[in-house]
Design an enzyme around this catalytic site. Structure first.
Site, short mmCIF file in Angstrom:
data_model
loop_
_atom_site.label_atom_id
_atom_site.label_comp_id
_atom_site.label_asym_id
_atom_site.label_seq_id
_atom_site.Cartn_x
_atom_site.Cartn_y
_atom_site.Cartn_z
N HIS A 1 5.91 -10.09 -26.71
CA HIS A 1 5.91 -9.28 -25.48
C HIS A 1 6.70 -9.96 -24.37
CE1 HIS A 1 2.94 -6.55 -27.27
NE2 HIS A 1 2.51 -7.65 -27.86
N LYS B 1 4.39 -47.17 -25.01
CA LYS B 1 4.95 -48.16 -25.95
C LYS B 1 5.51 -49.34 -25.17
CE LYS B 1 8.34 -48.63 -29.61
NZ LYS B 1 9.39 -48.00 -30.40
N LYS C 1 16.84 -42.05 -15.82
CA LYS C 1 15.77 -42.97 -15.36
C LYS C 1 16.34 -43.99 -14.39
CE LYS C 1 13.11 -43.08 -19.69
NZ LYS C 1 12.68 -43.95 -20.79
N GLY D 1 8.29 -43.88 -30.51
CA GLY D 1 7.28 -43.21 -29.70
C GLY D 1 6.94 -41.82 -30.22
N ARG D 2 7.96 -41.03 -30.56
CA ARG D 2 7.71 -39.65 -30.98
C ARG D 2 7.19 -39.56 -32.41
NH1 ARG D 2 12.85 -40.78 -29.75
NH2 ARG D 2 14.45 -40.68 -31.37
N GLU E 1 15.03 -35.08 -29.28
CA GLU E 1 15.25 -36.48 -28.90
C GLU E 1 15.79 -37.25 -30.10
OE1 GLU E 1 12.15 -39.47 -27.37
OE2 GLU E 1 12.93 -38.66 -25.50
N GLU F 1 6.29 -42.89 -14.86
CA GLU F 1 5.23 -41.90 -14.75
C GLU F 1 3.87 -42.50 -15.10
OE1 GLU F 1 8.11 -41.55 -16.29
OE2 GLU F 1 8.90 -39.51 -16.17
O1 F6P Z 1 11.68 -40.05 -22.49
C1 F6P Z 1 12.07 -41.19 -23.11
C2 F6P Z 1 10.97 -41.97 -23.73
O2 F6P Z 1 11.50 -43.23 -23.93
C3 F6P Z 1 10.44 -41.37 -25.03
O3 F6P Z 1 11.22 -41.67 -26.11
C4 F6P Z 1 9.08 -41.96 -25.09
O4 F6P Z 1 8.28 -41.30 -26.01
C5 F6P Z 1 8.65 -41.80 -23.66
O5 F6P Z 1 9.81 -42.09 -22.91
C6 F6P Z 1 7.50 -42.66 -23.22
O6 F6P Z 1 7.77 -44.01 -23.40
P1 F6P Z 1 6.61 -45.08 -23.37
O7 F6P Z 1 5.68 -44.81 -24.49
O8 F6P Z 1 7.29 -46.40 -23.51
O9 F6P Z 1 5.90 -44.95 -22.05
#
Ligand code: F6P
Length: 505
Positions: free
Chosen positions: A364, A193, A473, A247-248, A333, A199
């Protein structure tokens, strides 16, 4: 109205019920097992094994009325700024349907529909290409929803694309994902987003280098210019999303591109149709018959009247094995907050720990603790009536285990030997899908989204921000120079840990 108003009434009902058991509630009310069930379309819910009675349920519904839950849903669908801390709407419902007369919601629906057409074109182009493998790069909301749906609905064989998901910054993850793939027949979708997520930027760079350039890179972002510029991706291969989608809550947007590639564009649209149909139910059903409201009120009851600190979701359908991981982000979240919209402390407990797994494997491993541990963990059991595999006897066994677990947890069993006694009194909701289809899965996910929103309204918190993830972060970014040995870390424990890394590395 005080923040806790209405919750004290729930506690009095819990105190009144403390001498009873779930099985006496069920056995003492002949109509309860059927009356405490709700259905919409292919989704069936049975709440009869919750530890409340009709009077307690009435108090819960009264809480929903006094907090104007119906009005809150209307405001969500109308695109009002329900995400007050960020001054944004949360219009995920407009990604899949046109349920509101409000101009902003109608516009959002129109914009989303246009992008969906572009998405369909990209899917068709890729289907006509020689690409066999897709790597979807993203994390959190840009990963968990697509990962769940693609895994749940993919055909067991004969798929057009194999879709792989890469989220973790750990290089081992990239190495393992890419090792079996041929760069000449692979395309990658970078989903973020913000396009500022460490990452995804690092893994995106690995993919670009591995593919030998940006020609087979696609991107989805609410910051398309940044995405295009950072990875030199042609504009026609960058799909937008918007700040009015969390995002979620975004798998219904172009973030769902890996889903459309994994299951076909038509079935992706059926997923949206199933969610939209459930949206109509949530918006129009009276509180008493509204499944999202009942699910949310049940969660509030277990947390605030009974004080349970954990909640489990157990999928009795292997195809839904990733549902707990998806729900952990959606629920925790969204609802992991301690202050109300106005910044004042919430006076009642908010989100419990959500966790779970797939039955029967879980039986199990950790079910021992659910049956005989000192804590009680209310559960959602999710099963599917009709299986799509050829192993009918296995399906009967799966369903018998599902029903048996719910029964054993609720009813328990007396024994003279305390080691062999089961206290019972462990509540659960039984959720059954007639079959696992794009429509029913869309509806199930929409149910959880709407339950989460209702819980946030009842607690008076914002379900759509996540400031709690920012500090870590920031610190991680600040520590990179220390890891490179360029500066000293300020925290004494971290300094010792860095010395350890250096000595052993
Ligand atoms: O972990 C925090 C977060 O901001 C989530 O809310 C989001 O879904 C994720 O990181 C990834 O964010 P982006 O889509 O901006 O890479």
């Amino acid at each position: 109205m005080s923040a806790a108003a209405g919750f004290d009434a729930l506690q009095s009902h819990a105190a009144r019920l403390s001498g009873t058991t779930i099985s006496s509630l069920v056995n003492g009310d002949a109509a309860r097992a059927g009356d405490f069930a709700l259905r919409h379309g292919a989704l069936y819910f049975n709440f009869a094994r919750q530890y409340y009675d009709r009077d307690a349920l009435a108090a819960l519904l009264e809480l929903a009325r006094t907090r104007d839950l119906a009005g809150a849903y209307q405001r969500l669908f109308d695109g009002e700024q329900v995400n007050v801390t960020e001054g944004r709407a949360a219009l995920h419902t407009a990604l899949r349907g046109n349920h509101s007369g409000a101009a902003i919601a109608r516009q959002a629906y129109a914009t989303a529909s246009e992008v969906r057409v572009r998405m369909g074109t990209l899917v068709a182009e890729l289907e006509a290409s020689g690409i066999t493998d897709i790597v979807s790069v993203g994390i959190g909301g840009s990963d968990l929803g697509p990962r769940l749906v693609a895994d749940a609905l993919r055909a067991p064989s004969g798929v057009r694309f194999r879709v792989h998901f890469l989220s973790n910054v750990d290089g081992a993850s990239a190495q393992r994902t890419l090792a079996p793939l041929d760069p000449a027949r692979t395309a990658a979708i970078l989903i973020s987003k913000t396009f500022g997520t460490q990452e995804t930027l690092l893994n995106g760079g690995i993919l670009r280098d591995w593919l030998g350039g940006s020609e087979r890179l696609y991107a989805v972002s609410a910051n398309p210019e940044r995405a295009a510029a950072a990875f030199d991706i042609a504009a026609e291969r960058v799909l937008p999303m918007w700040d009015w989608v969390g995002g979620r809550y975004s798998l219904w947007s172009a973030v769902g591109l890996p889903i459309a590639l994994a299951i076909g564009f038509e079935r992706f649209e059926q997923l949206l149709a199933g969610a939209s149909d459930f949206d109509a139910h949530v918006l129009n059903a009276p509180l008493r018959e509204n499944i999202a409201v009942r699910h949310a009120l049940t969660a509030i009851w277990n947390r605030n009247a009974l004080g349970h600190a954990a909640h489990g979701v157990m999928s009795y359908d292997q195809r839904l094995a990733l549902l707990p991981a998806y729900l952990q982000q959606l629920v925790m979240e969204s609802l992991g907050k301690s202050v109300r919209l106005d910044g004042s402390p919430v006076e009642v407990d908010t989100v419990p720990v959500w966790w779970g797994g797939a039955g029967t494997d879980v039986q199990h491993s950790f079910f021992q603790a659910l049956h005989q541990g000192t804590g009680i963990v209310p559960l959602d059991f999710v099963g599917t009536v009709r299986n799509d595999d050829p192993y009918a006897e296995n399906h009967l066994a799966l369903m018998s285990n599902l029903f048996a677990q719910a029964e054993a947890l609720a009813n328990g069993q007396a024994s003279d030997d305390p080691h062999r006694a089961y206290a019972g009194g462990r509540p659960s909701t039984l959720i059954l899908l007639d079959a696992l289809t794009p429509q029913s899965l869309g509806a199930l996910i929409a149910l959880y989204e709407h339950s989460v929103y209702a819980q946030s309204v009842l607690w008076g918190i914002n379900a759509f921000d996540q400031f709690g993830v920012e500090l870590g972060k920031q610190l991680a970014n600040g520590l990179l120079p220390a890891l490179r040995g360029e500066v000293e870390a300020s925290d004494p424990v971290t300094r010792v840990l860095l010395a350890e890394l250096k000595a052993r590395g």
